[in-house]
Design a protein around this motif. Structure first.
Motif, mmCIF file in Angstrom:
data_model
loop_
_atom_site.group_PDB
_atom_site.id
_atom_site.type_symbol
_atom_site.label_atom_id
_atom_site.label_comp_id
_atom_site.label_asym_id
_atom_site.label_seq_id
_atom_site.Cartn_x
_atom_site.Cartn_y
_atom_site.Cartn_z
ATOM 1 N N ALA A 199 -72.505 -62.576 -33.281
ATOM 2 C CA ALA A 199 -71.949 -63.446 -34.312
ATOM 3 C C ALA A 199 -70.717 -64.180 -33.794
ATOM 4 C CB ALA A 199 -71.600 -62.633 -35.554
ATOM 5 N N GLU A 200 -69.888 -63.484 -33.043
ATOM 6 C CA GLU A 200 -68.706 -64.116 -32.464
ATOM 7 C C GLU A 200 -69.098 -65.215 -31.485
ATOM 8 O OE1 GLU A 200 -66.496 -60.944 -30.754
ATOM 9 O OE2 GLU A 200 -65.821 -60.135 -32.687
ATOM 10 N N ARG A 201 -70.114 -64.942 -30.678
ATOM 11 C CA ARG A 201 -70.548 -65.938 -29.702
ATOM 12 C C ARG A 201 -71.133 -67.165 -30.399
ATOM 13 N NH1 ARG A 201 -74.039 -64.420 -24.414
ATOM 14 N NH2 ARG A 201 -71.969 -63.679 -23.839
ATOM 15 N N ALA A 202 -71.941 -66.937 -31.447
ATOM 16 C CA ALA A 202 -72.539 -68.067 -32.167
ATOM 17 C C ALA A 202 -71.471 -68.938 -32.815
ATOM 18 C CB ALA A 202 -73.514 -67.554 -33.231
ATOM 19 N N PHE A 203 -70.403 -68.302 -33.312
ATOM 20 C CA PHE A 203 -69.333 -69.026 -33.996
ATOM 21 C C PHE A 203 -68.599 -69.963 -33.043
ATOM 22 C CE2 PHE A 203 -65.156 -69.531 -35.967
ATOM 23 C CZ PHE A 203 -65.482 -69.696 -37.307
ATOM 24 N N GLY A 204 -68.458 -69.565 -31.773
ATOM 25 C CA GLY A 204 -67.641 -70.344 -30.841
ATOM 26 C C GLY A 204 -68.410 -71.067 -29.768
ATOM 27 N N THR A 205 -69.715 -71.261 -29.954
ATOM 28 C CA THR A 205 -70.542 -71.855 -28.908
ATOM 29 C C THR A 205 -70.656 -73.365 -29.066
ATOM 30 O OG1 THR A 205 -71.853 -69.849 -28.631
ATOM 31 C CG2 THR A 205 -72.863 -71.896 -27.905
ATOM 32 N N VAL A 206 -70.588 -74.074 -27.946
ATOM 33 C CA VAL A 206 -70.888 -75.503 -27.917
ATOM 34 C C VAL A 206 -71.966 -75.726 -26.860
ATOM 35 C CG1 VAL A 206 -69.043 -75.980 -26.264
ATOM 36 C CG2 VAL A 206 -69.968 -77.841 -27.642
ATOM 37 N N HIS A 207 -72.931 -76.544 -27.220
ATOM 38 C CA HIS A 207 -74.040 -76.860 -26.324
ATOM 39 C C HIS A 207 -73.871 -78.307 -25.860
ATOM 40 C CE1 HIS A 207 -78.453 -75.833 -25.363
ATOM 41 N NE2 HIS A 207 -78.117 -76.889 -24.654
#
Length: 642
Positions: A332-340
């Motif tokens: 959840a933390e990774r999804a919140f701060g991810t940019v593609h």
């Protein structure tokens, strides 16, 4: 008594004022909140230090929360989704972008992001921490401008992942990105297509000391030669002690499923025994024919068997939803701060087709605010193989595997491809299960163009009738009466394997059709429930015996009365006792043949002329051997029925 004079008793005054000051002092909270905001504006230094940032951000949040009756979650306003914290978050953003030391920048940004995610905020002051970068057509100019540039923002990254999908050479952009990652001390990893992973590519990667290399076997697994060649090339690096951790990635469909068995039979170094498994998604009609959605049961069994085989040899298999709370939290933390960063140079979340050519515009966009808010509420709700996030959705579901459904009603070509695959399923129970999954999804989302087949079918074999009940539509029909042919009925027979209920009904008498028994013989009674509504006049002994032998499930007989005069008034016939005799005969034949089918139900249309007979009607049904009574209300077709 109100306190209006200095001579009033002060104790009384205090008692009356007590209730006013027992609630939180909003003016004081507002003053303190504004003081914190002023400090943040005038002295960004404090927000650039992790400890002060943590204290001030939490304090400002609490003070703002105490002022708001509606909470501080996203609100719909004239300017779109906004937050009570927006002014303070702008100060946080300004302070973060002013930090040039990478380790301090990452730490401060991580604290701000944790506060925002834990409080369910979609509008944020923090910046992306996990960067997924597709290396293809991104120009060097794109990553250098505008200010702050793409490369400068990498100092906030906790991890960078490079995707070498259609290239086996290092581009100038890749070199610049890895140079910055090295300067900022940021760990990085790479995903490489196995068909493009040669010795030169591996040597270039090793020069930059990656933390992990993920080899994607999906394209290679479509050809046995390419698959074995890719594994052979990788095996030449076994002896290198400095070689980084290797993981494998495989998207499973009908053309790649065999590769699991091949991996289980190979001698792979222990430090390379991690496999990321994903079910390939079908976005196009061509991909539908390869999808494993139509073999769900078999695929579950095969994957389970291969998992056990690989795990017994020391492999770590990552497939499906994370089962540990700490892993779900991490994802959840990774999804919140991810940019593609897409190959075109645009920026977008892991999920969705949106994006912008400017990083901060994309990061602060309405789509991204809603996306982050949803992640806070649901946790990861999608699967992203590039950042290894496993979402909450069922990976065997319709929108996951038949991915075109996620975007609304698919094209007619896509629907035809899905229907073709459903038709090709040999096992009837499997075909019905798959059809039901697609149908339920389409109905739930109000699709009007369907790939699924109907699960209920109502057939009126004739509109002829040997009665003229005043409450029936027969009284308003005109013109010649019709019958469907046996050939017409045969045309719908292929659909019967998807049908749960086949109902012979309508405004005609079903047994007036001379070929009704032939139609019933063509129906797979063991696969679908068959029901007939009749007035019972034509249920002679031979017909009743045949119905029992065929295994008809339900026979509903319209009776509506407990005596001949009422029957004649409602149904226009003097043959009340014939119907009773026919019901008794059917019950007797069932007992003789040791069957409980068909289940007999007597129909009762409640109206003024028979409503008082309802208790006696139930008793009569029991005496005749019926299994149930169906009570309906009169539908008014003509003025005479009022």
């Amino acid at each position: 008594m109100p306190c209006t004079d200095n001579h009033e008793d002060l104790s009384t005054c205090a008692h009356e004022e007590k209730s006013e000051y027992s609630i939180p002092m909003r003016p004081a909270a507002t003053f303190l909140k504004n003081s914190v905001l002023t400090l943040a504006r005038l002295s960004p230094f404090y927000l650039s230090r992790p400890h002060f940032l943590s204290v001030l951000y939490r304090l400002y949040y609490r003070l703002s929360e105490s002022e708001s009756n509606d909470g501080l979650y996203l609100k719909e306003g004239e300017q779109g989704l906004t937050s009570e914290l927006e002014d303070f978050q702008n100060c946080v953003r300004k302070a973060l972008t002013g930090i040039h030391e990478s380790q301090l920048a990452r730490r401060a940004n991580s604290i701000a992001q944790k506060i925002e995610r834990n409080r369910g905020l979609g509008n944020v002051g923090s910046l992306p921490t996990f960067w997924i970068i597709e290396l293809a057509d991104i120009s060097p100019q794109r990553v250098r401008t505008p200010s702050p540039s793409f490369l400068d923002m990498l100092r906030f990254a906790s991890h960078i992942r490079l995707l070498f999908r259609d290239s086996n050479t290092f581009t100038p952009v890749a070199t610049e990105i890895l140079d910055k990652a090295s300067l900022f001390g940021c760990p990085w990893s790479a995903i490489i297509d196995a068909t493009r992973c040669d010795e030169e590519m591996i040597a270039a990667l090793l020069a930059w000391h990656p933390g992990e290399i993920i080899i994607d076997l999906s394209r290679a697994a479509r050809s046995e030669r390419d698959f074995h060649e890719a594994l052979r090339r990788m095996e030449t690096f076994k002896s290198r002690a400095s070689f980084p951790r290797i993981s494998w990635r495989l998207f499973l469909d009908r053309t790649t499923l065999w590769a699991l068995e091949q991996l289980a039979s190979r001698e792979i170094p222990e430090r390379w025994r991690t496999l990321h498994l994903y079910l390939a998604r079908a976005y196009t009609p061509e991909e539908v024919s390869r999808s494993l959605f139509f073999s769900r049961r078999l695929v579950r069994e095969l994957i389970s068997a291969f998992q056990k085989s690989l795990v017994s040899k020391g492999w770590q298999i990552l497939f499906g939803k994370p089962d540990r709370p700490e892993e779900r939290q991490r994802q959840a933390e990774r999804a919140f701060g991810t940019v593609h960063v897409r190959a075109t140079g645009s920026y977008a979340p892991c999920v969705g087709n949106g994006g912008s050519d400017d990083l901060l515009s994309a990061w602060d966009s309405l789509e991204w605010k809603e996306y982050r808010r949803k992640v806070c509420v649901e946790g990861p709700f999608f699967d992203c193989p590039d950042c290894e996030i496993s979402g909450s959705q069922d990976v065997f579901s319709v929108p996951y595997l038949l991915a075109a459904y996620e975007r609304g009603v698919p094209s007619q070509e896509y629907i035809d491809a899905v229907r073709c695959e459903i038709d090709a399923i040999e096992d009837v129970s499997d075909a019905r299960e798959i059809n039901a999954l697609v149908r339920d999804y389409e109905h739930k989302h109000a699709h009007v163009r369907l790939a699924s087949y109907p699960h209920r079918m109502y057939i009126e074999v004739t509109d002829e009738c040997n009665l003229r009940c005043p409450m029936c539509t027969q009284t308003v029909l005109s013109g010649p009466r019709r019958r469907i042919s046996l050939e017409t009925f045969s045309a719908v027979k292929p659909l019967l394997r998807y049908v749960e209920l086949l109902h012979f009904t309508g405004c005609g008498e079903t047994f007036l059709h001379p070929q009704i028994l032939d139609m019933l013989e063509a129906v797979p009674h063991d696969q679908c429930k068959v029901r007939i509504i009749t007035n019972g006049l034509l249920l002679d002994e031979a017909t009743s015996r045949r119905l029992v032998e065929l295994g008809l499930q339900d026979l509903w007989i319209s009776l509506d009365a407990t005596d001949a005069p009422t029957f004649q008034k409602i149904r226009g016939s003097k043959l009340f006792h014939r119907v009773l005799d026919n019901v008794r005969t059917l019950s007797r034949i069932r007992r003789e043949l040791g069957s409980t089918f068909p289940r007999i139900a007597l129909n009762f249309v409640a109206q003024r002329s028979n409503i008082e007979q309802l208790p006696a009607f139930v008793k009569l049904a029991h005496e005749l051997g019926a299994d149930a009574v169906n009570v309906g209300f009169l539908q008014v077709y003509t003025r005479a029925l009022l």
